[in-house]
Design a protein around this motif. Structure first.
Motif, mmCIF file in Angstrom:
data_model
loop_
_atom_site.group_PDB
_atom_site.id
_atom_site.type_symbol
_atom_site.label_atom_id
_atom_site.label_comp_id
_atom_site.label_asym_id
_atom_site.label_seq_id
_atom_site.Cartn_x
_atom_site.Cartn_y
_atom_site.Cartn_z
ATOM 1 N N ARG A 256 0.829 -1.208 0.000
ATOM 2 C CA ARG A 256 0.000 0.000 0.000
ATOM 3 C C ARG A 256 0.859 1.251 0.000
ATOM 4 O O ARG A 256 0.510 2.259 -0.619
ATOM 5 C CB ARG A 256 -0.905 0.017 1.225
ATOM 6 C CG ARG A 256 -2.082 -0.929 1.164
ATOM 7 C CD ARG A 256 -2.974 -0.708 2.356
ATOM 8 N NE ARG A 256 -2.214 -0.599 3.600
ATOM 9 C CZ ARG A 256 -2.742 -0.263 4.762
ATOM 10 N NH1 ARG A 256 -4.018 0.040 4.841
ATOM 11 N NH2 ARG A 256 -1.997 -0.211 5.852
ATOM 12 N N ARG A 257 1.963 1.194 0.717
ATOM 13 C CA ARG A 257 2.837 2.365 0.829
ATOM 14 C C ARG A 257 3.582 2.635 -0.467
ATOM 15 O O ARG A 257 4.135 3.720 -0.650
ATOM 16 C CB ARG A 257 3.842 2.155 1.972
ATOM 17 C CG ARG A 257 3.171 1.914 3.319
ATOM 18 C CD ARG A 257 4.169 1.483 4.374
ATOM 19 N NE ARG A 257 5.158 2.500 4.633
ATOM 20 C CZ ARG A 257 6.200 2.335 5.434
ATOM 21 N NH1 ARG A 257 6.379 1.175 6.046
ATOM 22 N NH2 ARG A 257 7.058 3.299 5.623
ATOM 23 N N ASP A 259 2.037 1.994 -3.509
ATOM 24 C CA ASP A 259 1.026 2.005 -4.562
ATOM 25 C C ASP A 259 1.241 0.833 -5.515
ATOM 26 O O ASP A 259 1.231 0.986 -6.737
ATOM 27 C CB ASP A 259 1.078 3.336 -5.338
ATOM 28 C CG ASP A 259 -0.182 3.570 -6.140
ATOM 29 O OD1 ASP A 259 -0.092 4.228 -7.181
ATOM 30 O OD2 ASP A 259 -1.255 3.068 -5.745
ATOM 31 N N TRP A 416 -0.752 8.015 1.585
ATOM 32 C CA TRP A 416 -0.081 7.085 0.679
ATOM 33 C C TRP A 416 0.879 7.853 -0.210
ATOM 34 O O TRP A 416 0.516 8.892 -0.779
ATOM 35 C CB TRP A 416 -1.099 6.380 -0.230
ATOM 36 C CG TRP A 416 -1.850 5.263 0.402
ATOM 37 C CD1 TRP A 416 -1.571 4.634 1.579
ATOM 38 C CD2 TRP A 416 -3.034 4.627 -0.111
ATOM 39 N NE1 TRP A 416 -2.484 3.658 1.827
ATOM 40 C CE2 TRP A 416 -3.398 3.621 0.818
ATOM 41 C CE3 TRP A 416 -3.808 4.798 -1.249
ATOM 42 C CZ2 TRP A 416 -4.505 2.804 0.626
ATOM 43 C CZ3 TRP A 416 -4.906 3.983 -1.445
ATOM 44 C CH2 TRP A 416 -5.255 3.002 -0.517
#
Length: 442
Positions: A256-257, A259, A416
């Motif tokens: 998630r960090r 993308d 993010w």
């Protein structure tokens, strides 16, 4: 200027900018690297104010610039963007306790009565607490972008002449020389060898990324080690299916960090597909391996992680396979990155070799995000995408503080990092962040 050549002429060339002693030290560290030799082009200055001039003399012959510290780096950047990526050797780490020990053993300074520049006050406080030394008479001047060497010199000189210190510890060579001329006892806090090795690794990766301007695909293979596999794999191996699901969840947490997309590759491994810019954002500018620490913390095993860069997904995956094979040989302590040139680079699980503790979503970080959102709304900006410069303007803080703020929001799951925008502009584009105000609690 001097050049040190590794065996592969196509390898990344690192331009090293610093005082004479620093340049000789980092060249010596570079020579010790036998597995992935470095190619260096060095330029020596006498004063930090000459950093940009020295850098511009060699910039056409290098892929990346490595400065001796944050001060010469900021001096060089203050004249405008540089044509190639640039980084610097960070201050702190084990350099401070080493300098304090040298001062105590040599009798040059009394560690309990000393002035220290460039270090973070928090780091100094923690170091003294670990050493069990009272620091009531220790004075610290932190570094920030607007600090000049003359201010450090005045800080040390005024305290010494007032009888409040026994001497000074500085990271700036020109300040050390001026203190010597003024007959003020002083020590230079030089970066440790491990800091120099990490800085070289970071510079090499940044230079490699710059070469891939139109080839920013990054693929990570994360694989369960052979020791974790059952003797006979089948759908009836319930515990093994649970292990794979746990690996998938751990990968998603970090992905998630960046993308990134996480896809199952085969029965034992996953593919993580992202961009070079997002990979840098999620790994502290490629100074640590992705996923290793989080998988070890979540599953109690060392995953096999390899990173491949390429002009196509096929090339990137092939390089990732080569990288994961190297990771198998390392026994899980390292991940490897392989780019189109095929030169492998080892990445540790974290900066200090220990898995970082996961950061909780704290009230303080909720308050920080609320403040930024309120400031954006107050200016009629309903967007939720910012970079460090925007946060710096909104909160009236330095760029460095703004970057720390954004990283803390990412760690808390409140922002993010986004892939860098493709702009026709010299230098690296700023990292943009999507603020996740819908995740605010309380």
């Amino acid at each position: 200027m001097a050049a040190l050549h590794g065996p592969a002429p196509e390898d990344v060339t690192i331009g090293v900018i610093g005082a004479d002693k620093f340049v000789h030290r980092i060249a010596a560290v570079a020579r010790e690297e036998t597995r992935t030799p470095h190619r260096l082009l060095t330029a020596v200055y006498e004063r930090e104010s000459d950093a940009r001039e020295k850098a511009m003399r060699i910039v056409g012959d290098v892929d990346v610039l490595l400065f001796a510290g944050p001060l010469p780096y900021d001096v060089a950047m203050s004249g405008g963007p540089l044509p190639v990526p640039a980084t610097f050797v960070p201050t702190g780490g084990v350099a401070l306790p080493t300098a304090l020990l040298r001062g105590s053993l040599s009798g040059t300074v009394d560690p309990a009565r000393v002035s220290i520049d460039s270090a973070l006050e928090r780091d100094v406080r923690e170091t003294y607490a670990e050493l069990g030394v009272d620091m009531r008479h220790v004075h610290v001047m932190e570094y920030h972008e607007s600090v000049a060497p003359e201010q450090f010199l005045a800080f040390h000189r005024d305290l010494f002449h007032a009888g409040r210190t026994s001497g000074a510890i500085t990271t700036v060579p020109s300040v050390a020389a001026a203190l010597a001329d003024a007959e003020i006892p002083s020590l230079t806090m030089a970066p440790a060898a491990i800091s120099l090795r990490n800085a070289l690794r970071t510079a090499r990766l940044l230079g490699s990324g710059a070469r891939l301007e139109d080839s920013r695909i990054a693929i990570v293979i994360a694989r369960l080690p052979a020791s974790a596999l059952p003797h006979r794999t089948s759908s009836s191996n319930y515990w093994y299916q649970e292990l794979k699901l746990s690996l998938h969840r751990a990968l998603l947490h970090d992905a998630r960090r960046m993308d990134a997309a996480v896809l199952q590759r085969d029965e034992h491994s996953y593919l993580v597909i992202t961009t070079m810019g997002s990979l840098r954002s999620g790994t502290d500018d490629l100074t640590r391996a992705p996923f290793l620490a989080s998988v070890r913390d979540a599953l109690g095993i060392d995953a096999e992680v390899g990173i491949g860069l390429g002009r196509t997904t096929l090339e990137a995956e092939e390089n990732a396979q080569s990288a994961v094979n190297l990771a198998v040989e390392s026994g899980g302590d390292l991940a490897y990155l392989v780019g189109p040139q095929g030169s492998p680079i080892a990445l540790p699980a974290s900066h200090d070799g220990e898995a970082p503790e996961p950061a909780p979503v704290a009230d303080r970080q909720n308050d920080t995000l609320r403040e930024i959102i309120t400031l954006l709304d107050g200016q009629g900006d309903e967007g939720r995408v910012v970079d460090a410069e925007r946060v710096s303007q909104l909160q009236g803080v330095t760029l460095r503080t703004a970057r720390r703020t954004l990283r803390s929001l990412v760690d808390a799951g409140l922002a993010w990092p986004m892939p860098p925008a493709r702009v026709q502009k010299v230098g690296r584009p700023p990292v943009r962040y999507q603020l996740l105000d819908e995740r605010l609690t309380g």
